[in-house]
Design an enzyme around this catalytic site. Structure first.
Site, PDB file in Angstrom:
ATOM      1  N   ARG A  76       0.827  -1.212   0.000  1.00 37.24           N
ATOM      2  CA  ARG A  76       0.000   0.000   0.000  1.00 37.24           C
ATOM      3  C   ARG A  76       0.861   1.262   0.000  1.00 37.24           C
ATOM      4  NH1 ARG A  76      -3.611  -0.646   4.999  1.00 37.24           N
ATOM      5  NH2 ARG A  76      -4.354   1.401   4.406  1.00 37.24           N
ATOM      6  N   HIS A 125      -6.508   7.762  12.222  1.00 35.66           N
ATOM      7  CA  HIS A 125      -6.056   6.363  12.215  1.00 35.66           C
ATOM      8  C   HIS A 125      -4.569   6.216  11.952  1.00 35.66           C
ATOM      9  CE1 HIS A 125     -10.488   5.099  11.240  1.00 35.66           C
ATOM     10  NE2 HIS A 125     -10.310   5.417  12.508  1.00 35.66           N
ATOM     11  N   CYS A 151      13.615  -2.364  15.254  1.00 36.08           N
ATOM     12  CA  CYS A 151      13.996  -1.098  15.881  1.00 36.08           C
ATOM     13  C   CYS A 151      15.522  -1.004  15.955  1.00 36.08           C
ATOM     14  CB  CYS A 151      13.395  -1.024  17.277  1.00 36.08           C
ATOM     15  SG  CYS A 151      13.884   0.432  18.208  1.00 36.08           S
ATOM     16  N   SER A 193     -17.480   5.139   4.075  1.00 29.81           N
ATOM     17  CA  SER A 193     -18.661   4.289   4.223  1.00 29.81           C
ATOM     18  C   SER A 193     -19.378   4.579   5.543  1.00 29.81           C
ATOM     19  CB  SER A 193     -18.270   2.811   4.138  1.00 29.81           C
ATOM     20  OG  SER A 193     -17.290   2.521   5.109  1.00 29.81           O
ATOM     21  N   GLU A 219     -21.888   6.508  -3.122  1.00 32.02           N
ATOM     22  CA  GLU A 219     -23.143   5.784  -2.888  1.00 32.02           C
ATOM     23  C   GLU A 219     -23.720   6.268  -1.561  1.00 32.02           C
ATOM     24  OE1 GLU A 219     -21.969   1.672  -2.581  1.00 32.02           O
ATOM     25  OE2 GLU A 219     -20.473   2.136  -1.062  1.00 32.02           O
TER      26      GLU A 219
HETATM   27  C1  BJW Z   1     -16.136   7.392  -3.182  1.00 29.14           C
HETATM   28  C2  BJW Z   1     -15.278   7.377  -4.265  1.00 29.14           C
HETATM   29  C3  BJW Z   1     -15.138   8.568  -4.954  1.00 29.14           C
HETATM   30  C4  BJW Z   1     -15.244   5.433  -3.449  1.00 29.14           C
HETATM   31  N1  BJW Z   1     -15.830   9.632  -4.564  1.00 29.14           N
HETATM   32  N2  BJW Z   1     -16.818   8.462  -2.826  1.00 29.14           N
HETATM   33  C5  BJW Z   1     -19.140   1.533  18.378  1.00 29.14           C
HETATM   34  C6  BJW Z   1     -20.125   0.855  17.696  1.00 29.14           C
HETATM   35  C7  BJW Z   1     -19.809  -0.269  16.943  1.00 29.14           C
HETATM   36  C8  BJW Z   1     -18.490  -0.728  16.854  1.00 29.14           C
HETATM   37  C9  BJW Z   1     -17.509  -0.060  17.527  1.00 29.14           C
HETATM   38  C10 BJW Z   1     -17.844   1.055  18.266  1.00 29.14           C
HETATM   39  N3  BJW Z   1     -16.687   1.550  18.802  1.00 29.14           N
HETATM   40  C11 BJW Z   1     -15.663   0.766  18.419  1.00 29.14           C
HETATM   41  C12 BJW Z   1     -16.127  -0.235  17.650  1.00 29.14           C
HETATM   42  C13 BJW Z   1     -15.268  -1.287  17.042  1.00 29.14           C
HETATM   43  C14 BJW Z   1     -14.601  -0.812  15.764  1.00 29.14           C
HETATM   44  C15 BJW Z   1     -15.678  -0.520  14.716  1.00 29.14           C
HETATM   45  O1  BJW Z   1     -16.038   0.605  14.448  1.00 29.14           O
HETATM   46  N4  BJW Z   1     -16.163  -1.552  14.060  1.00 29.14           N
HETATM   47  C16 BJW Z   1     -17.188  -1.384  13.025  1.00 29.14           C
HETATM   48  C17 BJW Z   1     -16.654  -1.953  11.715  1.00 29.14           C
HETATM   49  C18 BJW Z   1     -18.448  -2.015  13.504  1.00 29.14           C
HETATM   50  N5  BJW Z   1     -13.777   0.357  15.990  1.00 29.14           N
HETATM   51  C19 BJW Z   1     -12.559   0.255  16.476  1.00 29.14           C
HETATM   52  O2  BJW Z   1     -12.071  -0.816  16.752  1.00 29.14           O
HETATM   53  C20 BJW Z   1     -11.792   1.542  16.681  1.00 29.14           C
HETATM   54  N6  BJW Z   1     -11.259   1.561  18.002  1.00 29.14           N
HETATM   55  C21 BJW Z   1     -11.982   1.934  19.073  1.00 29.14           C
HETATM   56  O3  BJW Z   1     -13.088   2.398  18.982  1.00 29.14           O
HETATM   57  O4  BJW Z   1     -11.343   1.706  20.279  1.00 29.14           O
HETATM   58  C22 BJW Z   1     -12.146   1.627  21.470  1.00 29.14           C
HETATM   59  C23 BJW Z   1     -12.956   0.340  21.413  1.00 29.14           C
HETATM   60  C24 BJW Z   1     -12.386  -0.834  20.977  1.00 29.14           C
HETATM   61  C25 BJW Z   1     -13.138  -2.025  20.892  1.00 29.14           C
HETATM   62  C26 BJW Z   1     -14.488  -2.011  21.237  1.00 29.14           C
HETATM   63  C27 BJW Z   1     -15.072  -0.807  21.654  1.00 29.14           C
HETATM   64  C28 BJW Z   1     -14.292   0.375  21.741  1.00 29.14           C
HETATM   65  C29 BJW Z   1     -10.570   1.590  15.755  1.00 29.14           C
HETATM   66  C30 BJW Z   1     -10.944   1.634  14.325  1.00 29.14           C
HETATM   67  C31 BJW Z   1      -9.666   1.604  13.464  1.00 29.14           C
HETATM   68  C32 BJW Z   1      -9.968   1.448  11.992  1.00 29.14           C
HETATM   69  N7  BJW Z   1      -8.764   1.114  11.334  1.00 29.14           N
HETATM   70  C33 BJW Z   1      -8.751   1.046   9.868  1.00 29.14           C
HETATM   71  C34 BJW Z   1      -7.330   0.606   9.427  1.00 29.14           C
HETATM   72  C35 BJW Z   1      -6.346   1.752   9.610  1.00 29.14           C
HETATM   73  C36 BJW Z   1      -4.967   1.367   9.222  1.00 29.14           C
HETATM   74  C37 BJW Z   1      -4.873   1.021   7.759  1.00 29.14           C
HETATM   75  O5  BJW Z   1      -5.235   1.829   6.886  1.00 29.14           O
HETATM   76  O6  BJW Z   1      -4.413  -0.061   7.476  1.00 29.14           O
HETATM   77  O7  BJW Z   1      -9.083   2.322   9.307  1.00 29.14           O
HETATM   78  S1  BJW Z   1      -9.990  -0.040   9.201  1.00 29.14           S
HETATM   79  C38 BJW Z   1     -10.354   0.966   7.797  1.00 29.14           C
HETATM   80  O8  BJW Z   1     -11.698   1.492   7.887  1.00 29.14           O
HETATM   81  C39 BJW Z   1      -9.424   2.174   7.907  1.00 29.14           C
HETATM   82  C40 BJW Z   1     -10.333   3.297   7.473  1.00 29.14           C
HETATM   83  O9  BJW Z   1      -9.820   4.534   7.932  1.00 29.14           O
HETATM   84  C41 BJW Z   1     -11.644   2.907   8.079  1.00 29.14           C
HETATM   85  C42 BJW Z   1     -12.840   3.559   7.421  1.00 29.14           C
HETATM   86  O10 BJW Z   1     -12.945   3.187   6.079  1.00 29.14           O
HETATM   87  P1  BJW Z   1     -13.426   4.273   5.021  1.00 29.14           P
HETATM   88  O11 BJW Z   1     -12.423   5.346   4.904  1.00 29.14           O
HETATM   89  O12 BJW Z   1     -14.801   4.667   5.305  1.00 29.14           O
HETATM   90  O13 BJW Z   1     -13.303   3.435   3.648  1.00 29.14           O
HETATM   91  P2  BJW Z   1     -14.408   2.451   2.981  1.00 29.14           P
HETATM   92  O14 BJW Z   1     -13.683   1.666   1.955  1.00 29.14           O
HETATM   93  O15 BJW Z   1     -15.173   1.719   3.992  1.00 29.14           O
HETATM   94  O16 BJW Z   1     -15.432   3.452   2.270  1.00 29.14           O
HETATM   95  C43 BJW Z   1     -15.071   4.270   1.152  1.00 29.14           C
HETATM   96  C44 BJW Z   1     -16.343   4.970   0.675  1.00 29.14           C
HETATM   97  O17 BJW Z   1     -15.973   5.857  -0.363  1.00 29.14           O
HETATM   98  C45 BJW Z   1     -17.401   4.019   0.085  1.00 29.14           C
HETATM   99  O18 BJW Z   1     -18.684   4.345   0.611  1.00 29.14           O
HETATM  100  C46 BJW Z   1     -17.359   4.298  -1.416  1.00 29.14           C
HETATM  101  O19 BJW Z   1     -18.623   4.218  -2.047  1.00 29.14           O
HETATM  102  C47 BJW Z   1     -16.877   5.710  -1.436  1.00 29.14           C
HETATM  103  N8  BJW Z   1     -16.125   6.079  -2.631  1.00 29.14           N
HETATM  104  N9  BJW Z   1     -14.760   6.053  -4.370  1.00 29.14           N
HETATM  105  C48 BJW Z   1     -16.676   9.506  -3.493  1.00 29.14           C
HETATM  106  N10 BJW Z   1     -14.316   8.633  -6.036  1.00 29.14           N
HETATM  107 ZN    ZN Z   2      12.604  -0.049  20.122  1.00 22.65          ZN
END
Ligand code: BJW
Ligand code: ZN
Length: 249
Positions: A76, A125, A151, A193, A219
């Site tokens: 990536r 993130h 490291c 999303s 979307e």
């Molecule tokens: C276009 C387009 C164009 C395309 N024009 N549009 C509360 C409720 C429920 C669950 C939880 C909650 N609190 C915590 C959770 C658990 C979890 C969570 O949310 N899970 C859900 C999936 C249910 N969250 C966590 O674990 C977070 N930590 C946390 O809350 O700690 C405390 C805690 C822990 C455990 C339990 C409870 C509390 C941490 C979340 C970390 C997310 N990490 C990632 C990876 C980062 C590193 C890496 O990049 O490798 O972050 S996952 C991935 O998803 C990445 C992104 O930043 C993130 C969001 O994705 P994003 O950006 O929305 O991308 P897509 O692909 O999903 O969507 C793209 C959109 O663009 C689409 O809609 C397309 O249609 C559109 N699109 N082209 C306009 N040209």
């Molecule tokens: Zn170290």
């Protein structure tokens, strides 16, 4: 396509609202970088070697399959290094220059907003261009590494300096994001999303605090329901048109 939110009785005119806003906050996701050739996480793009993001972006993947997990990150990072910011990144940088107070919150780890000229970007993130030591916690920039980086101070394995599922976001970063959501006049959500928390909660916080919330996405998403106005389209087309409508070419 443009629709005004069902929840709203306040009408649309995002361009007009941007023009008269004192404080604007933007939340971006992977969709903003899609037109730069950076794959998104979900939908048809969201697989890498048959693995889903829910399997790869986890502490467990790093622990059990560090070589594979790092290979994904190196791949990536290579894509991002070849990519250039697109017209959506530049349109957001322009909004920053036009409004009195601006905050850009991004879930993206690719650094493309900064490369487009955005300043003080809040990276919810983390950043894919850095690694963090599992032993001593030091953070270093990554360049052309391969395999699992070690490291140079303590010899421990390093991990990407990003926030994985189940890990907490930096407390200061969350505080900044919540304030920026609660204190703005316009909250703009672009290319996400809207399913990953806590980022997905920010538009609701903004709306409850009285902000006008708009969504630009390819979307409809759950966040379109919260929005006062929703644009379904490519952000590389919608955002430059919006900026031109608000402030001219
Ligand atoms: C276009 C387009 C164009 C395309 N024009 N549009 C509360 C409720 C429920 C669950 C939880 C909650 N609190 C915590 C959770 C658990 C979890 C969570 O949310 N899970 C859900 C999936 C249910 N969250 C966590 O674990 C977070 N930590 C946390 O809350 O700690 C405390 C805690 C822990 C455990 C339990 C409870 C509390 C941490 C979340 C970390 C997310 N990490 C990632 C990876 C980062 C590193 C890496 O990049 O490798 O972050 S996952 C991935 O998803 C990445 C992104 O930043 C993130 C969001 O994705 P994003 O950006 O929305 O991308 P897509 O692909 O999903 O969507 C793209 C959109 O663009 C689409 O809609 C397309 O249609 C559109 N699109 N082209 C306009 N040209
Ligand atoms: Zn170290």
């Amino acid at each position: 396509m443009r629709t005004s939110g069902a929840a709203s009785e306040r009408g649309g005119d995002l361009a007009g609202r941007l023009r008269s806003a004192q404080r604007v906050t933007v939340l971006t996701g992977a969709g903003v970088s899609a037109e730069s050739g950076v794959p998104t996480f979900r939908g048809k793009d969201g697989l890498w070697r048959d693995r889903r993001v829910h399997e790869l972006a986890t502490p467990r993947a790093l622990l059990e399959e560090p070589d594979l997990a790092w290979e994904w990150y190196h791949w990536r990072r290579g894509l991002v290094n070849l990519a250039a910011p697109n017209s959506a990144h530049y349109a957001l940088a322009r909004i920053q220059d036009e409004v009195p107070s601006f905050c850009l919150l991004t879930q993206n780890v690719d650094g493309l907003h900064s490369r487009a000229g955005s300043r003080n970007v809040v990276e919810l993130h983390g950043n894919i261009h850095r690694a963090r030591c599992e032993g001593c916690g030091c953070v270093v920039p990554l360049a052309g590494e391969q395999g699992v980086p070690r490291c140079s101070t303590c010899g421990s394995a390093m991990r990407p300096d990003v926030v994985l599922f189940g890990e907490s976001l930096d407390e200061g970063v969350v505080r900044t994001a919540v304030s920026a959501a609660a204190e703005c006049d316009v909250f703009l959500v672009v290319g996400t999303s809207g399913v990953v928390y806590p980022a997905a909660a920010l538009p609701g916080i903004a709306r409850e605090s009285g902000a006008f919330v708009a969504v630009v996405n390819a979307e409809p998403t759950p966040l379109s329901e919260v929005a006062d106005e929703s644009f379904v389209g490519l952000c590389g087309e919608v955002l430059p048109a919006l900026v031109a409508q608000a402030w001219g070419p």
